[in-house]
Scaffold this motif. Structure first.
Motif, short mmCIF file in Angstrom:
data_model
loop_
_atom_site.label_atom_id
_atom_site.label_comp_id
_atom_site.label_asym_id
_atom_site.label_seq_id
_atom_site.Cartn_x
_atom_site.Cartn_y
_atom_site.Cartn_z
N GLY A 55 0.71 -1.17 -0.21
CA GLY A 55 -0.03 0.04 -0.02
C GLY A 55 0.59 1.15 -0.08
N ARG A 56 0.52 2.05 0.89
CA ARG A 56 1.07 3.49 0.80
C ARG A 56 2.57 3.43 1.31
N LEU A 57 2.87 2.29 2.04
CA LEU A 57 4.33 2.31 2.59
C LEU A 57 5.05 2.02 1.22
N SER A 58 4.82 0.98 0.49
CA SER A 58 5.43 0.74 -0.80
C SER A 58 5.50 2.09 -1.75
N ASP A 59 4.30 3.04 -1.82
CA ASP A 59 4.27 4.12 -2.29
C ASP A 59 5.41 5.27 -2.05
N LEU A 60 5.51 5.25 -0.61
CA LEU A 60 6.29 6.19 -0.06
C LEU A 60 7.86 5.78 -0.08
N ALA A 61 7.99 4.69 -0.19
CA ALA A 61 9.43 4.20 -0.18
C ALA A 61 10.01 3.89 -1.72
N GLY A 62 9.03 3.76 -2.75
CA GLY A 62 9.52 3.61 -4.11
C GLY A 62 9.99 2.38 -4.39
N TRP A 63 9.52 1.45 -3.49
CA TRP A 63 9.85 -0.13 -3.66
C TRP A 63 9.00 -1.32 -3.06
N ARG A 64 8.74 -2.28 -3.57
CA ARG A 64 7.96 -3.09 -3.03
C ARG A 64 8.39 -4.51 -2.13
N GLU A 65 9.76 -4.77 -2.70
CA GLU A 65 10.43 -5.93 -2.41
C GLU A 65 11.87 -5.65 -2.34
N ARG A 66 12.58 -5.97 -1.26
CA ARG A 66 14.01 -5.89 -1.10
C ARG A 66 14.43 -7.00 -0.15
N GLU A 67 15.85 -7.39 -0.62
CA GLU A 67 16.50 -8.23 0.47
C GLU A 67 17.46 -7.33 1.25
N ILE A 68 17.28 -7.48 2.82
CA ILE A 68 18.21 -6.60 3.64
C ILE A 68 18.53 -7.38 4.81
N ASP A 69 19.72 -7.29 5.17
CA ASP A 69 20.32 -8.05 6.15
C ASP A 69 20.14 -7.19 7.56
N ALA A 70 19.43 -8.25 8.28
CA ALA A 70 19.13 -7.60 9.78
C ALA A 70 18.84 -8.73 10.78
N ALA A 71 19.48 -8.64 11.94
CA ALA A 71 19.24 -9.56 13.02
C ALA A 71 17.86 -9.79 13.64
N SER A 72 17.19 -8.64 13.62
CA SER A 72 15.79 -8.55 14.22
C SER A 72 14.72 -7.49 13.48
N ILE A 73 13.66 -7.54 13.88
CA ILE A 73 12.52 -6.82 13.50
C ILE A 73 12.89 -5.26 13.54
N ALA A 74 13.60 -5.12 14.91
CA ALA A 74 13.78 -3.75 15.59
C ALA A 74 15.02 -3.12 14.51
N ALA A 75 15.93 -4.07 14.28
CA ALA A 75 17.16 -3.67 13.59
C ALA A 75 16.68 -3.55 12.09
N LEU A 76 16.02 -4.02 11.67
CA LEU A 76 15.28 -3.84 10.31
C LEU A 76 14.58 -2.49 10.21
N ARG A 77 13.85 -2.24 11.38
CA ARG A 77 12.97 -1.02 11.20
C ARG A 77 14.07 0.33 11.42
N ALA A 78 15.03 0.02 12.07
CA ALA A 78 16.21 0.93 12.38
C ALA A 78 16.92 1.53 10.97
N ARG A 79 17.15 0.29 10.30
CA ARG A 79 17.85 0.49 9.16
C ARG A 79 17.27 1.28 8.05
N LEU A 80 15.91 0.67 8.04
CA LEU A 80 15.01 1.49 6.98
C LEU A 80 14.76 2.98 7.31
N SER A 81 14.59 3.19 8.62
CA SER A 81 14.58 4.52 9.21
C SER A 81 15.90 5.44 8.75
N GLU A 82 17.07 4.71 8.95
CA GLU A 82 18.29 5.49 8.73
C GLU A 82 18.42 5.89 7.05
#
Length: 79
Positions: A8-35
């Motif tokens: 939805g709007r999250l994909s529109d905002l980011a400009g992508w729908r699917e990516r591979e990202i290295d993260a150890a946890s959901i919190a680390a993933l959120r932090a990386r995406l926020s950075e």
């Protein structure tokens, strides 16, 4: 690496729908995406956004194993 899906709007905002990202946890993933994108990070922390880990809705932080799939789902409406 985790497979990250935005809908939805999250994909529109980011400009992508699917990516591979290295993260150890959901919190680390959120932090990386926020950075990478402060607006996306803010949206991911917004009210009503849900997280699905391997197709099951979860709350709070969870570790991410190899090949995990994490989907961020925007608030739903309808009836």
């Amino acid at each position: 690496m985790a497979k990250v899906l935005l809908f939805g709007r999250l994909s529109d905002l980011a400009g992508w729908r699917e990516r591979e990202i290295d993260a150890a946890s959901i919190a680390a993933l959120r932090a990386r995406l926020s950075e990478e994108d402060a607006r996306l990070g803010e949206a991911l922390g917004g009210p009503g956004v849900q997280v699905a880990l391997d197709q099951a809705i979860v709350r709070g932080d969870r570790p991410l194993g190899p090949g995990a799939e994490v989907a961020f789902l925007p608030p739903m409406s309808g009836g």
